[in-house]
Motif scaffolding. Structure first.
Motif, PDB file in Angstrom:
ATOM      1  N   VAL A  28       0.870  -1.176   0.000  1.00  0.00           N
ATOM      2  CA  VAL A  28       0.000   0.000   0.000  1.00  0.00           C
ATOM      3  C   VAL A  28       0.903   1.220   0.000  1.00  0.00           C
ATOM      4  CG1 VAL A  28      -1.757   1.296   1.246  1.00  0.00           C
ATOM      5  CG2 VAL A  28      -1.803  -1.193   1.297  1.00  0.00           C
ATOM      6  N   ALA A  29       0.737   2.087  -0.987  1.00  0.00           N
ATOM      7  CA  ALA A  29       1.498   3.334  -1.052  1.00  0.00           C
ATOM      8  C   ALA A  29       0.559   4.476  -0.672  1.00  0.00           C
ATOM      9  CB  ALA A  29       2.055   3.550  -2.451  1.00  0.00           C
ATOM     10  N   ASN A  30       0.973   5.270   0.281  1.00  0.00           N
ATOM     11  CA  ASN A  30       0.228   6.456   0.695  1.00  0.00           C
ATOM     12  C   ASN A  30       1.033   7.672   0.267  1.00  0.00           C
ATOM     13  OD1 ASN A  30      -2.181   5.965   2.678  1.00  0.00           O
ATOM     14  ND2 ASN A  30      -0.672   4.385   3.080  1.00  0.00           N
ATOM     15  N   ILE A  31       0.392   8.578  -0.464  1.00  0.00           N
ATOM     16  CA  ILE A  31       1.033   9.800  -0.897  1.00  0.00           C
ATOM     17  C   ILE A  31       0.186  10.961  -0.402  1.00  0.00           C
ATOM     18  CG2 ILE A  31       1.830  11.180  -2.848  1.00  0.00           C
ATOM     19  CD1 ILE A  31       1.211   7.519  -3.363  1.00  0.00           C
ATOM     20  N   LEU A  32       0.811  11.851   0.313  1.00  0.00           N
ATOM     21  CA  LEU A  32       0.131  13.035   0.818  1.00  0.00           C
ATOM     22  C   LEU A  32       0.679  14.215   0.026  1.00  0.00           C
ATOM     23  CD1 LEU A  32      -1.903  14.011   2.882  1.00  0.00           C
ATOM     24  CD2 LEU A  32      -0.039  14.257   4.515  1.00  0.00           C
ATOM     25  N   TRP A  33      -0.163  14.788  -0.857  1.00  0.00           N
ATOM     26  CA  TRP A  33       0.258  15.849  -1.758  1.00  0.00           C
ATOM     27  C   TRP A  33       0.184  17.200  -1.057  1.00  0.00           C
ATOM     28  CZ3 TRP A  33       2.938  14.481  -5.740  1.00  0.00           C
ATOM     29  CH2 TRP A  33       2.727  13.223  -6.303  1.00  0.00           C
ATOM     30  N   LEU A  34       1.221  17.499  -0.327  1.00  0.00           N
ATOM     31  CA  LEU A  34       1.359  18.782   0.344  1.00  0.00           C
ATOM     32  C   LEU A  34       2.376  19.631  -0.416  1.00  0.00           C
ATOM     33  CD1 LEU A  34       1.621  17.400   3.984  1.00  0.00           C
ATOM     34  CD2 LEU A  34      -0.404  18.335   2.864  1.00  0.00           C
ATOM     35  N   GLU A  35       2.706  20.795   0.123  1.00  0.00           N
ATOM     36  CA  GLU A  35       3.741  21.626  -0.512  1.00  0.00           C
ATOM     37  C   GLU A  35       5.023  20.813  -0.685  1.00  0.00           C
ATOM     38  OE1 GLU A  35       6.202  25.628   0.580  1.00  0.00           O
ATOM     39  OE2 GLU A  35       4.050  25.615   0.996  1.00  0.00           O
ATOM     40  N   LYS A  36       5.348  20.038   0.344  1.00  0.00           N
ATOM     41  CA  LYS A  36       6.462  19.089   0.265  1.00  0.00           C
ATOM     42  C   LYS A  36       5.839  17.706   0.422  1.00  0.00           C
ATOM     43  CE  LYS A  36      10.950  18.052   2.229  1.00  0.00           C
ATOM     44  NZ  LYS A  36      11.956  18.425   3.233  1.00  0.00           N
ATOM     45  N   PRO A  37       5.585  16.984  -0.698  1.00  0.00           N
ATOM     46  CA  PRO A  37       4.880  15.695  -0.634  1.00  0.00           C
ATOM     47  C   PRO A  37       5.566  14.685   0.288  1.00  0.00           C
ATOM     48  CG  PRO A  37       5.072  16.430  -2.896  1.00  0.00           C
ATOM     49  CD  PRO A  37       5.941  17.334  -2.072  1.00  0.00           C
ATOM     50  N   ILE A  38       4.731  13.866   0.917  1.00  0.00           N
ATOM     51  CA  ILE A  38       5.196  12.797   1.790  1.00  0.00           C
ATOM     52  C   ILE A  38       4.630  11.494   1.231  1.00  0.00           C
ATOM     53  CG2 ILE A  38       5.084  11.820   4.110  1.00  0.00           C
ATOM     54  CD1 ILE A  38       4.502  14.707   5.093  1.00  0.00           C
ATOM     55  N   ALA A  39       5.469  10.473   1.144  1.00  0.00           N
ATOM     56  CA  ALA A  39       5.007   9.179   0.641  1.00  0.00           C
ATOM     57  C   ALA A  39       5.646   8.062   1.444  1.00  0.00           C
ATOM     58  CB  ALA A  39       5.355   9.021  -0.835  1.00  0.00           C
ATOM     59  N   PHE A  40       4.879   6.993   1.625  1.00  0.00           N
ATOM     60  CA  PHE A  40       5.456   5.814   2.248  1.00  0.00           C
ATOM     61  C   PHE A  40       4.736   4.587   1.710  1.00  0.00           C
ATOM     62  CE2 PHE A  40       2.166   7.354   5.099  1.00  0.00           C
ATOM     63  CZ  PHE A  40       1.464   6.225   5.452  1.00  0.00           C
ATOM     64  N   VAL A  41       5.466   3.474   1.689  1.00  0.00           N
ATOM     65  CA  VAL A  41       4.928   2.204   1.200  1.00  0.00           C
ATOM     66  C   VAL A  41       5.011   1.195   2.334  1.00  0.00           C
ATOM     67  CG1 VAL A  41       5.191   0.332  -0.468  1.00  0.00           C
ATOM     68  CG2 VAL A  41       5.656   2.704  -1.165  1.00  0.00           C
ATOM     69  N   THR A  42       3.909   0.494   2.535  1.00  0.00           N
ATOM     70  CA  THR A  42       3.854  -0.557   3.544  1.00  0.00           C
ATOM     71  C   THR A  42       3.539  -1.870   2.847  1.00  0.00           C
ATOM     72  OG1 THR A  42       2.957   1.045   5.105  1.00  0.00           O
ATOM     73  CG2 THR A  42       2.741  -1.270   5.684  1.00  0.00           C
ATOM     74  N   GLU A  43       4.225  -2.924   3.216  1.00  0.00           N
ATOM     75  CA  GLU A  43       3.928  -4.251   2.670  1.00  0.00           C
ATOM     76  C   GLU A  43       3.315  -5.089   3.782  1.00  0.00           C
ATOM     77  OE1 GLU A  43       5.899  -7.867   0.086  1.00  0.00           O
ATOM     78  OE2 GLU A  43       7.167  -6.244   0.808  1.00  0.00           O
ATOM     79  N   ASN A  44       2.004  -5.306   3.657  1.00  0.00           N
ATOM     80  CA  ASN A  44       1.278  -6.065   4.665  1.00  0.00           C
ATOM     81  C   ASN A  44      -0.011  -6.571   4.035  1.00  0.00           C
ATOM     82  OD1 ASN A  44      -0.938  -6.154   6.861  1.00  0.00           O
ATOM     83  ND2 ASN A  44       0.989  -6.286   8.010  1.00  0.00           N
ATOM     84  N   LYS A  45      -0.177  -7.866   4.006  1.00  0.00           N
ATOM     85  CA  LYS A  45      -1.327  -8.494   3.348  1.00  0.00           C
ATOM     86  C   LYS A  45      -2.655  -8.019   3.941  1.00  0.00           C
ATOM     87  CE  LYS A  45      -2.823 -13.071   1.900  1.00  0.00           C
ATOM     88  NZ  LYS A  45      -2.471 -14.496   1.893  1.00  0.00           N
ATOM     89  N   GLU A  46      -2.734  -7.954   5.276  1.00  0.00           N
ATOM     90  CA  GLU A  46      -3.983  -7.539   5.930  1.00  0.00           C
ATOM     91  C   GLU A  46      -4.302  -6.071   5.669  1.00  0.00           C
ATOM     92  OE1 GLU A  46      -1.521  -9.252   7.634  1.00  0.00           O
ATOM     93  OE2 GLU A  46      -2.542 -11.178   7.428  1.00  0.00           O
TER      94      GLU A  46
END
Length: 64
Positions: A28-46
């Motif tokens: 799951v990739a979460n991207i927060l489109w702010l002035e300075k974008p933040i993104a993180f990827v989590t690998e978890n089946k549930e």
């Protein structure tokens, strides 16, 4: 918009957020489109399953 191979729905303004979620496999990739974008990827089946279920819920409650 008319695309022959796409089906899409537009969420109401109540759901507007600068956050975008991409689900692929067990990731799951979460991207927060702010002035300075933040993104993180989590690998978890549930977690991926939970996000897919949330997507299906939103898909069902929205109209074309």
């Amino acid at each position: 918009m008319k695309e022959p191979y796409l089906e899409y729905k537009i969420l109401s303004k109540a759901y507007i957020t600068p956050n975008v979620v991409w689900i692929f496999g067990d990731k799951v990739a979460n991207i927060l489109w702010l002035e300075k974008p933040i993104a993180f990827v989590t690998e978890n089946k549930e977690l991926a399953r939970s996000y897919r279920e949330y997507f299906e819920y939103l898909w069902k409650i929205n109209k074309k």
